[in-house]
Motif scaffolding. Structure first.
Motif, mmCIF file in Angstrom:
data_model
loop_
_atom_site.group_PDB
_atom_site.id
_atom_site.type_symbol
_atom_site.label_atom_id
_atom_site.label_comp_id
_atom_site.label_asym_id
_atom_site.label_seq_id
_atom_site.Cartn_x
_atom_site.Cartn_y
_atom_site.Cartn_z
ATOM 1 N N VAL A 1013 0.874 -1.174 0.000
ATOM 2 C CA VAL A 1013 0.000 0.000 0.000
ATOM 3 C C VAL A 1013 0.909 1.221 0.000
ATOM 4 O O VAL A 1013 1.754 1.360 0.891
ATOM 5 C CB VAL A 1013 -0.937 -0.007 1.228
ATOM 6 C CG1 VAL A 1013 -1.861 1.205 1.191
ATOM 7 C CG2 VAL A 1013 -1.739 -1.299 1.289
ATOM 8 N N TRP A 1014 0.772 2.136 -1.019
ATOM 9 C CA TRP A 1014 1.723 3.231 -1.161
ATOM 10 C C TRP A 1014 1.070 4.472 -1.765
ATOM 11 O O TRP A 1014 -0.002 4.401 -2.376
ATOM 12 C CB TRP A 1014 2.907 2.819 -2.024
ATOM 13 C CG TRP A 1014 2.519 2.467 -3.448
ATOM 14 C CD1 TRP A 1014 2.053 1.284 -3.882
ATOM 15 C CD2 TRP A 1014 2.547 3.351 -4.564
ATOM 16 N NE1 TRP A 1014 1.783 1.334 -5.214
ATOM 17 C CE2 TRP A 1014 2.081 2.599 -5.666
ATOM 18 C CE3 TRP A 1014 2.911 4.678 -4.745
ATOM 19 C CZ2 TRP A 1014 1.976 3.152 -6.939
ATOM 20 C CZ3 TRP A 1014 2.813 5.225 -5.996
ATOM 21 C CH2 TRP A 1014 2.347 4.462 -7.088
ATOM 22 N N LEU A 1015 1.748 5.602 -1.587
ATOM 23 C CA LEU A 1015 1.415 6.854 -2.244
ATOM 24 C C LEU A 1015 2.706 7.604 -2.512
ATOM 25 O O LEU A 1015 3.742 7.308 -1.910
ATOM 26 C CB LEU A 1015 0.438 7.700 -1.409
ATOM 27 C CG LEU A 1015 0.902 8.264 -0.058
ATOM 28 C CD1 LEU A 1015 1.670 9.563 -0.201
ATOM 29 C CD2 LEU A 1015 -0.306 8.497 0.848
ATOM 30 N N GLN A 1016 2.644 8.609 -3.439
ATOM 31 C CA GLN A 1016 3.845 9.377 -3.786
ATOM 32 C C GLN A 1016 3.484 10.845 -3.929
ATOM 33 O O GLN A 1016 2.487 11.201 -4.563
ATOM 34 C CB GLN A 1016 4.480 8.870 -5.080
ATOM 35 C CG GLN A 1016 5.826 9.523 -5.386
ATOM 36 C CD GLN A 1016 6.498 8.926 -6.603
ATOM 37 O OE1 GLN A 1016 5.853 8.232 -7.382
ATOM 38 N NE2 GLN A 1016 7.781 9.182 -6.771
ATOM 39 N N THR A 1017 4.330 11.709 -3.354
ATOM 40 C CA THR A 1017 4.182 13.157 -3.446
ATOM 41 C C THR A 1017 5.374 13.722 -4.215
ATOM 42 O O THR A 1017 6.229 12.978 -4.699
ATOM 43 C CB THR A 1017 4.116 13.782 -2.045
ATOM 44 O OG1 THR A 1017 5.392 13.626 -1.420
ATOM 45 C CG2 THR A 1017 3.032 13.122 -1.202
ATOM 46 N N LEU A 1055 4.159 -2.440 3.708
ATOM 47 C CA LEU A 1055 4.325 -3.755 3.117
ATOM 48 C C LEU A 1055 3.781 -4.797 4.091
ATOM 49 O O LEU A 1055 4.284 -4.924 5.225
ATOM 50 C CB LEU A 1055 5.804 -4.033 2.823
ATOM 51 C CG LEU A 1055 6.493 -3.056 1.863
ATOM 52 C CD1 LEU A 1055 7.970 -3.405 1.722
ATOM 53 C CD2 LEU A 1055 5.812 -3.093 0.512
ATOM 54 N N PHE A 1056 2.709 -5.545 3.688
ATOM 55 C CA PHE A 1056 2.120 -6.620 4.483
ATOM 56 C C PHE A 1056 2.585 -7.938 3.887
ATOM 57 O O PHE A 1056 2.258 -8.246 2.722
ATOM 58 C CB PHE A 1056 0.589 -6.555 4.442
ATOM 59 C CG PHE A 1056 0.013 -5.289 5.016
ATOM 60 C CD1 PHE A 1056 -0.326 -5.219 6.364
ATOM 61 C CD2 PHE A 1056 -0.190 -4.179 4.219
ATOM 62 C CE1 PHE A 1056 -0.869 -4.044 6.885
ATOM 63 C CE2 PHE A 1056 -0.732 -3.022 4.731
ATOM 64 C CZ PHE A 1056 -1.063 -2.950 6.069
ATOM 65 N N ASP A 1057 3.370 -8.729 4.686
ATOM 66 C CA ASP A 1057 3.808 -10.007 4.142
ATOM 67 C C ASP A 1057 2.652 -10.985 4.016
ATOM 68 O O ASP A 1057 2.638 -11.833 3.121
ATOM 69 C CB ASP A 1057 4.923 -10.602 5.004
ATOM 70 C CG ASP A 1057 4.489 -10.775 6.448
ATOM 71 O OD1 ASP A 1057 3.385 -10.292 6.807
ATOM 72 O OD2 ASP A 1057 5.248 -11.368 7.224
ATOM 73 N N GLN A 1058 1.622 -10.895 4.931
ATOM 74 C CA GLN A 1058 0.415 -11.719 4.809
ATOM 75 C C GLN A 1058 -0.752 -10.919 5.387
ATOM 76 O O GLN A 1058 -0.838 -10.699 6.585
ATOM 77 C CB GLN A 1058 0.572 -13.049 5.548
ATOM 78 C CG GLN A 1058 -0.617 -13.977 5.354
ATOM 79 C CD GLN A 1058 -0.366 -15.364 5.937
ATOM 80 O OE1 GLN A 1058 0.744 -15.700 6.312
ATOM 81 N NE2 GLN A 1058 -1.403 -16.183 6.004
ATOM 82 N N LEU A 1059 -1.583 -10.447 4.480
ATOM 83 C CA LEU A 1059 -2.716 -9.622 4.887
ATOM 84 C C LEU A 1059 -3.716 -10.469 5.669
ATOM 85 O O LEU A 1059 -4.023 -11.613 5.291
ATOM 86 C CB LEU A 1059 -3.381 -9.019 3.647
ATOM 87 C CG LEU A 1059 -4.385 -7.895 3.894
ATOM 88 C CD1 LEU A 1059 -3.675 -6.668 4.472
ATOM 89 C CD2 LEU A 1059 -5.081 -7.516 2.583
#
Length: 1427
Positions: A1013-1017, A1055-1059
């Motif tokens: 899950v990510w975002l960028q500015t 970063l989720f290795d196992q959601l």
């Protein structure tokens, strides 16, 4: 051998020439010895006889030769001693010959001395006569080209009266005053008379009223006389003296001569275009001025086919048609005036025409022809300035025979040097030559062609001699006539190299003497130095001139050359070999110039100077190149080499910054570029300012005056530092200095004046270069106190913001207000050509001291003036302003308003003409200075910014900016309340910025089931901070959830290795970077979360599956164009231990193809039937794991397969075809594969064919058909087959009508008849074998069945012959049966037996071989054994 004495002129013309003599027998007249002063007289002619021509005895026996006393003594001695022996006679003869030779030698010496003296006296006499003749030609009556002029001077001044006198012989000049000769001795201290170079000057010092009068000059010679007059008027302070009322002389009445008015500027014209220069004069040209002469580089130009010179009224022009590079240079127009010669000159630049090929070089120039011979010329030229896309590699020379008009290339190989010998020309032919440069891009444009050149013998004039005889007669004698009849030619002499290059050598030699009358050609031979192996160098080329170029020589080898003469009688011996000759070393290109130095000149030009190379040998000149600084976009300045080391470069942008470089030019090519010069900004060199103008009286108190004036129109390139004011009373001529120290303001108070007196003033401006010229004297101002009720005049009128339709006028408030305060100003305007007509600009007075004038015409000149108004009325108008041209200057910019990076509101202005000494001056309303506490002005990189500290309503208004050294460069901006509100809002956003988002929250699932899950500015600084909140709680990195923050990229990721379900919720990222901040929220719940969780689990399981061998591609099926079914899959991650099997309905399949290298496995079914339906399964496994792929090919999936198969079958269907049968005709369509799932129906004439007794359909795996039985005419028409694959309908057509139907029907009838005939034809149906074996002695019976209608005839044959012997053979014949019996067969009965049957429909023959064997023998293996 015969020698004849020449006694008369007729005998001389009839004399024969000695054909075998190597010297000319020249005739010399013998001078009689009288005295050295007497004129030479000539008597008999004596021959000069070579020693190898006549013997002594022959001379003694010649009766006609006049005898010297020595000769008579010799003859008497010889007569007396004839009886002497031969030995003594021979000795005496030799002594006589010696005496003879001495006598002849002495005679020759005497004759030479006497003839030399005679020739010298004749030359001196001719020189004297020629000088007398020239003197007579140059005789000219006296004349005054420049006459006396009238003068008016003040008492006490010095005056010079001058005139120019011409004449030959030089005339005597006499001066007169009032008709009386002027005596210099009377007043030597006052009068000085000078005569030099034809100019006569009378200088009168300290003129007094007594010197006034009429002066006259008379020039006299033996040819006549000339007179000129001039009046001198001497003014005193009491008025003109006596003599001023005299009538003016003719010199005063001479019409005013014309002067240069508008002249031509530097001009640029493209190659091959027309060039026109024109200058105008102040008035019509006088008669003596009509001859306006034009020069280029100091050489006068004349009217020609390419040059057109015109002079008319007050104009003169020159036009050069099709200008070439050779026409570049300094053009000068020269005009005669009363005062002498006036000249105007400028430089004309010839630009290169468009290249002949893209990237090709420019054309060479200055092609010159030298050493012209019968078949040879030598060319030189100068290289072009522009190489093109690549350096010039060399040149091609072309020639044109003017009789043919076609250009032909002279050199096959490229010529690197700028010179070339052209050989093989035709004698007596007119040629033109030109040169083309070449580089890698191709051959460039040709140069300007040379003038016509006639090939001829350059020494022809030396072979002719003109001899003068008595009474002025002449005799023309050619060498051919004197040389006699020379047959075989003599060899040439003096063979040497006249031109040596690194690629060729030009040989030169002297023609043989005598050469004879027959035309001569030459053979040239060459040999290596040190060897005697001579070969022909000229080959098959006819050499007519004593010049020959030799190419293809080997470098560093020495050669020797010799030449043979050839005429129609034969070939001469070889000449003496030349000295060793070798190719020269390649000529190096010159060194580039050094120290290129640009110097400021004008606003559009720069003076460029450079140092020449140390070795200047061979340098023809220099090429110049320019580029704007920082661009490296180089342009050629000149296309004709400059011979000096300085040049003024024109056509530059004002205040543009340029760099320069230079090349040296030589015959070897151009040098490398010199080092680049330092950058220079184009502007005028600093000079003193021009004179101020418009002196006006601003205030007078009775003893004091305040003066104002206009600034100079030109400040000389440097700001004016101050002004000096001079004054004088009207009645005096002496100026007095008012201020010893320069004042900066354009106004000054003058004190200590006398009331009631008139005063005049003049002003000087000064700058760093010095004090400029004085202004014109002002009008005489009366010094008395001002008491008028109206205000005085405004002053100091200036222009700002001059644009194409508007301008701003500024002025200063009058120093004298009148009886009441000033309430406003009225403005008036006038066009320059209507200077006396003034138009009001404003109906009501304006209160400000500036006004923007709108609605003007672009390019028009205007003048303005201002008047002040008070309660008493309108005061005096100001002096009119200087004329101003309404036009927006290139590069003019306006003030811009905005907010800087720190959130401050600013006004910005930039000028293209900013330099190191310029300053930006900001003000409010053009006059008020800016408040340093509320705003700040800064200048960076040529741009000025006025920044507001805390703008408010107090800061609203008009802001102006101008350049300190050029007020014409100015602009203004009206800062309004709307601007303030808009920019304050923008300022708040700048000071409180938001971090910009590049990409919002994104959710990604990897192949292994991990979730990102990510975002960028936008990019953040290292001081940026992140706060991550989930469900109202701040979170950080854990083993299950890792958080990354890359500030440089502006990246935030989890970063989720196992959601897991616990990770569902709302996530918010709060960011701060200095003043900037922002937050972004992700709602990760409900459907979005569940879908992500399911996808992550599936990817994780799939990842686990791929730990061992697995299916990279699961089962798929496809149908190809051949209607074959292929089931395919692909496995990967296999090894040697991996097992791979296919199953159908749990039964292992065979015939499966598996390529282990690619992992692809396939199974192909050529014809699909219902039995192919079922469950297909493939299993790949090893100890690492197992993976399965299944294909359920039943029900709907199988129906889908059949539909695809049917469609492919329909696509493979051929066109309908027809063939006839015995029963009718059959229509059919072929398939690659046909199955019953493809529904077919037949149609005839748009109707479906019913399946009745006459129509029989059918099908097979490769075709479908329908048979029409017993066809009739009603079966003629259009047939088509309709095929339905379950989704689409496919059709095939056949038009069976007309001839096609007739052919089918005819073929059907034919086949039907053939069938009937075949049915009734006679034939043997069965009963007879091919081979029969029978034991000897037994009987053999052969029988068979027969068919045919009518009953056929039956014949039995033995070895193709009918059996007629019925004793041994028994034959039975029945309608359907027949047999033959051979009784007691013997060995000779073996052979071929046949039955032949026939009827009217046909016949048939059946053969049987009978083999008889004896007892104990075995029958043949392939035979039927009969018992």
């Amino acid at each position: 051998m015969e020698t004849r004495m020449v006694m008369t002129r007729e005998q001389e013309e009839e004399s024969s020439k000695m054909s075998q003599s190597m010297q000319l027998s020249s005739q010399i007249k013998k001078k009689t010895f009288t005295s050295s002063d007497e004129e030479a007289s000539y008597s008999d002619f004596y021959p000069i006889i070579p020693a190898d021509v006549m013997s002594v005895k022959e001379i003694f026996n010649e009766k006609s030769i006049p005898r010297h006393r020595t000769w008579e003594i010799l003859q008497e001695t010889m007569s007396a001693e004839e009886e002497h022996t031969r030995e003594k006679w021979t000795m005496f003869g030799n002594e006589a010959e010696t005496v003879e030779e001495d006598v002849i030698r002495n005679q020759q010496v005497l004759r030479t001395r006497i003839d030399t003296m005679a020739v010298r006296r004749q030359a001196e006499k001719k020189k004297y006569s020629h000088m007398k003749y020239l003197e007579q030609l140059s005789r000219k009556v006296p004349d005054f080209p420049v006459p006396l002029r009238a003068h008016t001077v003040w008492e006490g001044m010095t005056v010079k009266l001058s005139c120019t006198v011409q004449g030959c012989p030089p005339p005597k000049v006499t001066w007169y005053k009032d008709g009386q000769p002027l005596m210099m001795s009377h007043q030597p201290w006052n009068y000085t008379l000078k005569q030099q170079f034809g100019i006569n000057t009378l200088e009168i010092r300290r003129c007094s009223p007594g010197d006034a009068g009429e002066y006259k000059v008379i020039a006299k010679s033996v040819l006549g006389e000339a007179t000129t007059f001039g009046t001198l008027v001497v003014n005193s302070y009491q008025g003109a003296v006596a003599g001023s009322e005299r009538v003016e002389t003719a010199a005063l009445q001479v019409q005013q001569d014309a002067q240069f008015d508008v002249s031509f500027p530097p001009t640029w014209v493209k190659e091959d275009n027309s060039l026109t220069l024109e200058c105008t004069f102040t008035s019509a040209l006088l008669p003596f001025q009509q001859d306006v002469s034009w020069f280029r580089d100091g050489i006068r130009l004349h009217q020609s086919s390419n040059v057109d010179i015109k002079t008319f009224d007050n104009k003169a022009s020159i036009t050069v048609r099709a200008a070439q590079k050779e026409d570049e240079g300094v053009y000068t127009a020269r005009l005669r005036t009363w005062d002498g010669i006036q000249e105007h000159e400028t430089f004309v630049y010839i630009k290169d025409a468009s290249a002949a090929v893209r990237g090709g070089p420019a054309s060479p120039l200055a092609v010159q022809v030298s050493d012209v011979n019968k078949d040879y010329v030598f060319l030189t030229w100068q290289p072009p300035s522009a190489d093109g896309a690549s350096p010039v590699e060399g040149y091609y020379v072309e020639r044109c025979d003017l009789g043919q008009g076609e250009w032909v290339r002279c050199n096959e190989h490229i010529q690197k040097m700028c010179h070339f010998p052209v050989f093989g020309l035709k004698e007596g032919t007119m040629y033109q030559f030109r040169v083309c440069a070449a580089n890698k891009a191709g051959v460039g444009r040709p140069s300007k062609a040379t003038g016509p050149v006639l090939t001829a013998d350059p020494l022809e004039h030396t072979r002719t001699m003109v001899v003068k005889v008595d009474r002025g007669r002449t005799i023309t004698i050619t060498k051919d006539e004197l040389e006699g009849r020379v047959k075989a030619p003599f060899p040439p002499t003096n063979v040497h190299a006249c031109e040596v290059s690194d690629t060729y050598v030009v040989l030169s030699w002297t023609e043989p003497e005598p050469r004879g009358r027959e035309p001569l050609t030459f053979y040239v031979e060459q040999s290596l130095d040190g060897k005697n192996s001579w070969g022909l160098a000229s080959l098959d080329v006819a050499v007519s001139s004593p010049r020959f170029p030799v190419f293809d020589l080997v470098k560093e080898r020495k050669y020797r050359f010799r030449v043979r003469s050839v005429n129609k009688y034969g070939v001469s011996d070889a000449s003496e070999p030349s000295a060793p000759i070798s190719l020269g070393k390649p000529q190096a290109t010159p060194a580039p110039p050094r120290s290129v130095m640009p110097v400021a000149d004008t606003d559009t030009s720069v003076l460029l100077q450079w140092q020449e190379p140390e070795d200047k040998d061979g340098i023809l000149g220099y090429y110049l190149y320019r580029s704007e600084a920082g661009k490296q976009d180089w342009e050629t300045v000149n296309n004709k080499p400059i011979v000096n080391n300085r040049f003024t470069v024109h056509g530059l942008k004002t205040r543009g910054e340029y760099i320069f470089r230079v090349k040296s030019v030589s015959r070897a090519g151009n040098s490398k570029y010199s080092d680049e010069s330092r950058p220079i900004r184009v502007k005028s060199a600093i000079t003193v300012p021009s004179a101020p103008s418009g002196i006006s009286l601003l205030l007078c108190t009775g003893s004091e005056m305040v003066l104002g004036w206009r600034a100079p129109s030109c400040n000389g390139g440097d700001p004016v530092h101050g002004y000096y004011l001079d004054q004088r009373e009207k009645s005096t001529e002496t100026w007095k200095e008012v201020n010893a120290k320069a004042v900066k303001q354009r106004q000054l108070k003058v004190c200590s004046l006398t009331s009631g007196h008139f005063y005049q003033f003049r002003v000087f401006a000064t700058n760093v270069a010095g004090v400029g010229k004085a202004s014109d004297a002002s009008e005489a101002f009366l010094c008395e106190e001002w008491t008028m009720p109206e205000p005085g005049c405004p002053y100091d009128l200036e222009f700002r913001e001059v644009r194409s339709d508007s301008l701003v006028l500024l002025w200063a408030t009058p120093l004298y207000e009148g009886q009441s305060p000033i309430t406003g100003y009225l403005l008036e305007i006038s066009q320059e050509d209507q200077s006396d007509i003034w138009t009001a600009l404003t109906e009501e007075p304006v209160s400000d001291t500036h006004y923007k004038v709108m609605g003007l015409q672009a390019g028009q000149k205007y003048r303005l003036r201002v008047s002040a108004v008070n309660e008493a009325g309108v005061g005096r108008a100001s002096l009119p302003s200087e004329p101003v041209t309404v036009l927006t200057q290139p590069g003019t910019k306006d003030i811009e308003i905005g907010v800087d990076d720190d959130g401050f509101i600013f006004l910005g202005y930039e000028s293209t003409e900013m330099d190191g000494k310029s300053e930006y001056l900001w003000s409010r309303n053009y006059k008020e200075p800016i408040d340093a506490g509320r705003m700040k002005a800064q200048t960076k990189a040529g741009r000025s910014v006025l920044t507001f500290t805390d703008p408010s309503v107090e800061d609203l208004g008009l802001y102006t900016v101008e350049m300190s050294d050029s007020p014409d460069l100015s602009s203004s901006y009206n800062f309004t309340a709307e601007d303030l509100e808009r920019l304050k809002e923008l300022s708040w956003h700048v000071r409180n910025p938001l971090i910009a988002l590049k990409s919002g929250w994104q959710v990604e699932v990897s192949e292994k089931g991990a979730v990102r899950v990510w975002l960028q500015t936008e990019s953040l600084s290292n001081a940026a901070e992140l706060c991550l909140i989930c469900n109202d709680r701040e979170i950080s990195s854990t083993a299950h959830r890792k958080i990354n923050f890359e500030k440089a990229k502006g990246l935030v990721e989890m970063l989720f290795d196992q959601l897991s379900p616990e990770d569902e919720g709302s996530y918010t990222a709060q960011l701060r970077d200095g003043r900037a901040k922002n937050q972004f929220t992700l709602v990760f719940v409900d459907k979005k979360f569940r879908e992500t969780l399911a996808l992550a689990d599936a990817n994780r399981r799939d990842s686990q599956r791929k730990a061992g061998p697995y299916f990279q591609e699961f089962f798929t099926w496809s149908v190809n164009k051949d209607c074959e079914l292929t089931i395919k899959c692909k496995v990967t991650n296999t090894n040697k231990e991996t097992s791979f099997k296919w199953f159908k309905d749990d039964v292992e399949m065979t015939g499966v193809i598996y390529d282990q290298s690619s992992g692809v496995s396939s199974f192909t079914i050529q014809q699909v039937t219902r039995k192919e339906a079922g469950l297909y399964r493939a299993v790949v496994s090893d100890k690492r794991g197992e993976d399965v792929s299944t294909l359920d090919l039943v029900d709907a999936e199988f129906e889908k397969l059949l539909q695809h198969l049917s469609k492919q079958c329909a696509l493979s269907a051929s066109d309908l075809k027809v063939h006839s049968t015995t029963e009718g005709f059959k229509l059919y369509c072929s398939f690659k594969y046909y199955n019953s799932f493809l529904k077919t129906s037949w149609h005839f004439n748009e109707k479906r064919i019913d399946l009745e007794a006459r129509a029989k359909p059918g099908s097979s795996l490769q075709a479908v058909w329908i048979e029409i039985l017993n066809p009739t005419e009603n079966d003629k028409g259009k047939y088509f087959l309709e095929m339905f694959d379950g989704q689409e309908t496919h059709k095939r057509f056949l038009d069976l009508s007309g001839k096609a139907f007739a052919d089918v029907l005819l073929e059907h009838q034919r086949l039907k008849q053939l069938a009937i005939a075949e049915k009734n034809r006679a034939k043997v149906t069965k009963g007879l074998p091919d081979v029969v074996a029978i034991l000897e002695g037994k009987s053999l019976c052969l029988s068979c069945f027969i068919e045919g209608e009518p009953a056929p005839e039956i014949f039995w044959l033995r070895n193709d012959r009918e059996i007629l012997d019925l004793t041994q053979f028994t034959i039975s014949k029945e309608p359907k049966h027949s047999c033959i019996t051979i009784n007691k067969v013997q060995m000779e009965d073996s052979g071929k037996y046949s039955i032949f049957v026939r009827n009217q429909y046909g016949s048939e023959t059946v053969d049987v071989t009978v083999s008889v064997y004896k007892a104990g023998e075995k029958p043949p293996p392939n035979a039927v054994e009969m018992s």
